[in-house]
Design a protein around this motif. Structure first.
Motif, PDB file in Angstrom:
ATOM      1  N   ASP A  64      -4.759  -7.574   7.360  1.00 24.45           N
ATOM      2  CA  ASP A  64      -5.381  -8.427   6.349  1.00 24.45           C
ATOM      3  C   ASP A  64      -6.316  -7.595   5.493  1.00 24.45           C
ATOM      4  O   ASP A  64      -7.013  -6.702   5.980  1.00 24.45           O
ATOM      5  CB  ASP A  64      -6.161  -9.572   7.003  1.00 24.45           C
ATOM      6  CG  ASP A  64      -5.243 -10.586   7.660  1.00 24.45           C
ATOM      7  OD1 ASP A  64      -4.122 -10.769   7.159  1.00 24.45           O
ATOM      8  OD2 ASP A  64      -5.638 -11.189   8.667  1.00 24.45           O
ATOM      9  N   LEU A  65      -6.327  -7.916   4.203  1.00 30.99           N
ATOM     10  CA  LEU A  65      -7.114  -7.166   3.231  1.00 30.99           C
ATOM     11  C   LEU A  65      -8.118  -8.093   2.565  1.00 30.99           C
ATOM     12  O   LEU A  65      -7.873  -9.297   2.444  1.00 30.99           O
ATOM     13  CB  LEU A  65      -6.156  -6.603   2.168  1.00 30.99           C
ATOM     14  CG  LEU A  65      -6.494  -5.248   1.529  1.00 30.99           C
ATOM     15  CD1 LEU A  65      -6.475  -4.162   2.591  1.00 30.99           C
ATOM     16  CD2 LEU A  65      -5.470  -4.931   0.446  1.00 30.99           C
ATOM     17  N   THR A  66      -9.236  -7.546   2.135  1.00 31.32           N
ATOM     18  CA  THR A  66     -10.149  -8.281   1.273  1.00 31.32           C
ATOM     19  C   THR A  66     -10.255  -7.562  -0.060  1.00 31.32           C
ATOM     20  O   THR A  66     -10.354  -6.335  -0.105  1.00 31.32           O
ATOM     21  CB  THR A  66     -11.549  -8.450   1.892  1.00 31.32           C
ATOM     22  OG1 THR A  66     -12.390  -9.194   0.980  1.00 31.32           O
ATOM     23  CG2 THR A  66     -12.208  -7.113   2.206  1.00 31.32           C
TER      24      THR A  66
ATOM     25  N   LEU B 144       0.827  -1.199   0.000  1.00 30.35           N
ATOM     26  CA  LEU B 144       0.000   0.000   0.000  1.00 30.35           C
ATOM     27  C   LEU B 144       0.866   1.255   0.000  1.00 30.35           C
ATOM     28  O   LEU B 144       0.415   2.326  -0.389  1.00 30.35           O
ATOM     29  CB  LEU B 144      -0.915   0.004   1.228  1.00 30.35           C
ATOM     30  CG  LEU B 144      -1.843  -1.215   1.376  1.00 30.35           C
ATOM     31  CD1 LEU B 144      -2.740  -1.021   2.592  1.00 30.35           C
ATOM     32  CD2 LEU B 144      -2.663  -1.456   0.129  1.00 30.35           C
TER      33      LEU B 144
ATOM     34  N   ALA C  54      -3.627 -10.584   1.403  1.00 28.95           N
ATOM     35  CA  ALA C  54      -5.007 -11.032   1.190  1.00 28.95           C
ATOM     36  C   ALA C  54      -4.947 -12.542   0.986  1.00 28.95           C
ATOM     37  O   ALA C  54      -4.259 -13.018   0.084  1.00 28.95           O
ATOM     38  CB  ALA C  54      -5.612 -10.351  -0.037  1.00 28.95           C
TER      39      ALA C  54
ATOM     40  N   VAL D 151       0.738  -5.541   3.097  1.00 35.75           N
ATOM     41  CA  VAL D 151      -0.370  -6.294   3.699  1.00 35.75           C
ATOM     42  C   VAL D 151      -0.572  -7.570   2.900  1.00 35.75           C
ATOM     43  O   VAL D 151       0.135  -7.815   1.923  1.00 35.75           O
ATOM     44  CB  VAL D 151      -1.670  -5.456   3.715  1.00 35.75           C
ATOM     45  CG1 VAL D 151      -1.491  -4.191   4.517  1.00 35.75           C
ATOM     46  CG2 VAL D 151      -2.116  -5.115   2.292  1.00 35.75           C
TER      47      VAL D 151
ATOM     48  N   GLY E 211      -9.104  -2.624  -2.409  1.00 34.21           N
ATOM     49  CA  GLY E 211      -9.625  -3.506  -1.369  1.00 34.21           C
ATOM     50  C   GLY E 211     -10.056  -2.730  -0.140  1.00 34.21           C
ATOM     51  O   GLY E 211     -10.041  -1.496  -0.116  1.00 34.21           O
ATOM     52  N   ARG E 212     -10.439  -3.477   0.879  1.00 40.39           N
ATOM     53  CA  ARG E 212     -10.788  -2.888   2.175  1.00 40.39           C
ATOM     54  C   ARG E 212     -10.021  -3.604   3.279  1.00 40.39           C
ATOM     55  O   ARG E 212      -9.760  -4.810   3.186  1.00 40.39           O
ATOM     56  CB  ARG E 212     -12.299  -3.003   2.447  1.00 40.39           C
ATOM     57  CG  ARG E 212     -13.166  -2.093   1.593  1.00 40.39           C
ATOM     58  CD  ARG E 212     -14.616  -2.118   2.035  1.00 40.39           C
ATOM     59  NE  ARG E 212     -15.458  -1.340   1.148  1.00 40.39           N
ATOM     60  CZ  ARG E 212     -15.683  -0.038   1.258  1.00 40.39           C
ATOM     61  NH1 ARG E 212     -15.113   0.644   2.241  1.00 40.39           N
ATOM     62  NH2 ARG E 212     -16.469   0.589   0.408  1.00 40.39           N
ATOM     63  N   ILE E 213      -9.661  -2.845   4.309  1.00 42.49           N
ATOM     64  CA  ILE E 213      -8.967  -3.438   5.456  1.00 42.49           C
ATOM     65  C   ILE E 213      -9.943  -4.337   6.198  1.00 42.49           C
ATOM     66  O   ILE E 213     -11.026  -3.909   6.601  1.00 42.49           O
ATOM     67  CB  ILE E 213      -8.403  -2.348   6.376  1.00 42.49           C
ATOM     68  CG1 ILE E 213      -7.314  -1.555   5.641  1.00 42.49           C
ATOM     69  CG2 ILE E 213      -7.845  -2.963   7.655  1.00 42.49           C
ATOM     70  CD1 ILE E 213      -6.718  -0.417   6.441  1.00 42.49           C
TER      71      ILE E 213
END
Length: 504
Positions: A264-266, A220, A228, A226, A253-255
């Motif tokens: 962790d990210l999605t 980032l 995923a 990070v 993505g979102r945290i």
């Protein structure tokens, strides 16, 4: 020739030519899209200083010239943190960034996150196409010089806002929209307490550094990596991560979670579009009506994502229910919820959701589509990089240390860590540890030959087995615990609080 280290050639006498190094051209500014060829015209007279004469019995005597006054030129002084410097692209390292030449014997590194401010495909060729460009020194540690070529840092006015001289109000006016669309690089550059400004559900953008069957590592910012997991790459559980992602591409993505120093990210579209944690698990009880996003339909059963939550559900479709399609929003009532973690949720009584999307949602959808278009181009045009463990890859020391530091952070997990992803981090870290005795001069020797060969190979793929269902349950349980811990933690310092403090 703008591709050469010595792009300008001058005729000194009938039989002697002088060569001007790119950093000795005396150029102080290049507009967007402008290259050095626009600064000089062939067959015109120009004043130069003789810088160095190298006699040769075999070849013609090499005469190096400069357009700068040698008495005033100080290459080391120019490479101090905060200074702008003319850079020449040398080589791109997949998943990491680019090596650049700064003077006749000085080299620096531009991290993948410091190449460009904008949502563009093929980040690996952006600097190659520019060839010679301005950057700003962001780390002047000898032998580990880091450069940024992002407009946010190269532009003097914007750089001043990001420095200690700029206020939070100025930052919000200049970079607020950029931050709201997921670009947190300037947030990290501006605030020392940037980790406190990050929240679960926050929209973020970054670059994939490596991807395999277990998931992906994503940068980032140059000092913030990070991950995923494979379950958070797409909404489809059967889609391999490698089929939709490739190193060097941008993702949105979102945290999802904070675990100690790990984030962790999605990247799942349903969660990026509609967010997470708007619905608490305690609200998901029989009889509750919820909005759903249809992910797949088969045999009168719809598999859906509960909008505003982390959870998926099954919807049993009766003959009286309307026909539903993939990607459609519907409303359904919860029929049953198990006590498992994550819970198994069955829903029924389906209705179509006809609400009009808000302007904010429409803007988010445009942003997501723009990033997806970038990913599509990258998948079509880039070649996945596979590394043989026996290959010898030489990369600059600052690049190595930064990536080892990022990956070591990922290894500092407790028993609740994702073992397969941690194993991948160990492998990449081991691969990155090169012989510290290799000098920068050895690395950059014959760089013109290296440019023709193209980028070196990137990280290797992990070979550990995939995670089982039990591990998935443990991870989701951890998510709930992390969420509850977050609620009891001290209040974080928001951007508005920074502004309010400065006003007071």
């Amino acid at each position: 020739n703008k591709l050469w280290s010595y792009p300008l050639i001058v005729k000194l006498t009938m039989s002697n030519f002088g060569f001007v190094l790119f950093s000795d051209l005396g150029i102080t500014d290049l507009k967007d899209g402008e290259d050095i060829s626009s600064k000089f015209e062939s067959d015109t007279f120009i004043d130069v200083y003789i810088k160095k004469i190298t006699p040769s019995e075999i070849k013609n005597t090499k005469i190096e010239c400069t357009l700068k006054d040698p008495k005033e030129a100080d290459a080391d002084k120019a490479l101090k943190k905060g200074n702008k410097v003319l850079c020449r692209f040398v080589k791109y390292k997949s998943g990491f960034g680019a090596t650049v030449q700064l003077s006749d014997n000085k080299y620096g590194f531009i991290d993948i996150c410091e190449i460009d401010d904008y949502i563009n495909s093929r980040v690996d060729v952006i600097l190659k196409n520019k060839s010679i460009f301005f950057g700003r020194v962001i780390d002047d540690t000898p032998g580990k010089i880091q450069i940024s070529s992002r407009d946010s840092l190269v532009d003097d006015r914007k750089y001043k806002i990001l420095s200690s001289e700029g206020t939070s109000l100025e930052y919000k006016k200049q970079f607020g929209e950029q931050t709201s669309t997921g670009d947190i690089r300037n947030l990290i550059a501006k605030y020392h307490n940037w980790r406190e400004l990050l929240t679960i559900n926050m929209l973020v953008r970054g670059y994939v550094t490596s991807v395999n069957q277990h998931g992906a590592f994503i940068k980032l910012a140059r000092n913030f990596t990070v991950r995923a997991s494979n379950r958070e790459i797409t909404d489809s559980v059967s889609t391999p991560p490698e089929s939709v992602l490739i190193a060097n591409t941008m993702v949105l993505g979102r945290i999802l979670n904070f675990k100690k120093d790990k984030v962790d990210l999605t990247l799942r579209e349903s969660m990026v579009m509609f967010g997470i944690d708007e619905l608490d698990l305690t609200e998901i009880v029989p009889g509750f009506k919820a909005k759903l996003l249809v992910l797949s339909v088969a045999s009168r059963i719809a598999f859906c994502q509960i909008i505003g939550s982390r959870y998926k559900c099954k919807v049993r479709l009766s003959k009286d229910d309307p026909d539903v399609k993939v990607g459609q929003k519907v409303v359904a009532r919860i029929k049953s919820v198990t006590k498992e973690t994550p819970p198994k949720i069955m829903m029924h009584e389906v209705e179509l959701c006809n609400e009009e999307p808000s302007e904010e949602f429409q803007n988010l959808l445009k942003l997501l589509k723009k990033v997806q278009n970038v990913q599509k181009v990258d998948l079509e045009e880039m070649t996945p990089v596979h590394v043989d463990g026996k290959d010898e890859v030489r990369i600059v020391q600052d690049e190595v240390e930064q990536n080892i530091e990022d990956l070591q952070e990922l290894l500092e997990a407790g028993e609740d860590s994702d073992e397969s992803m941690d194993e991948e981090a160990r492998k990449i870290t081991k691969y990155l540890k090169i012989d510290e005795g290799s000098s920068e001069d050895e690395l950059m020797q014959n760089d013109s030959d290296d440019e023709a060969e193209g980028a070196d190979n990137g990280e290797g793929e992990g070979d550990s087995e995939g995670e089982g269902e039990g591990e998935g349950k443990d991870e989701d349980k951890d998510k709930e615990e992390t969420k509850q811990e977050g609620k009891g933690s001290k209040e974080k310092k928001t951007m508005n609080k920074h502004i309010q403090e400065e006003i007071e």
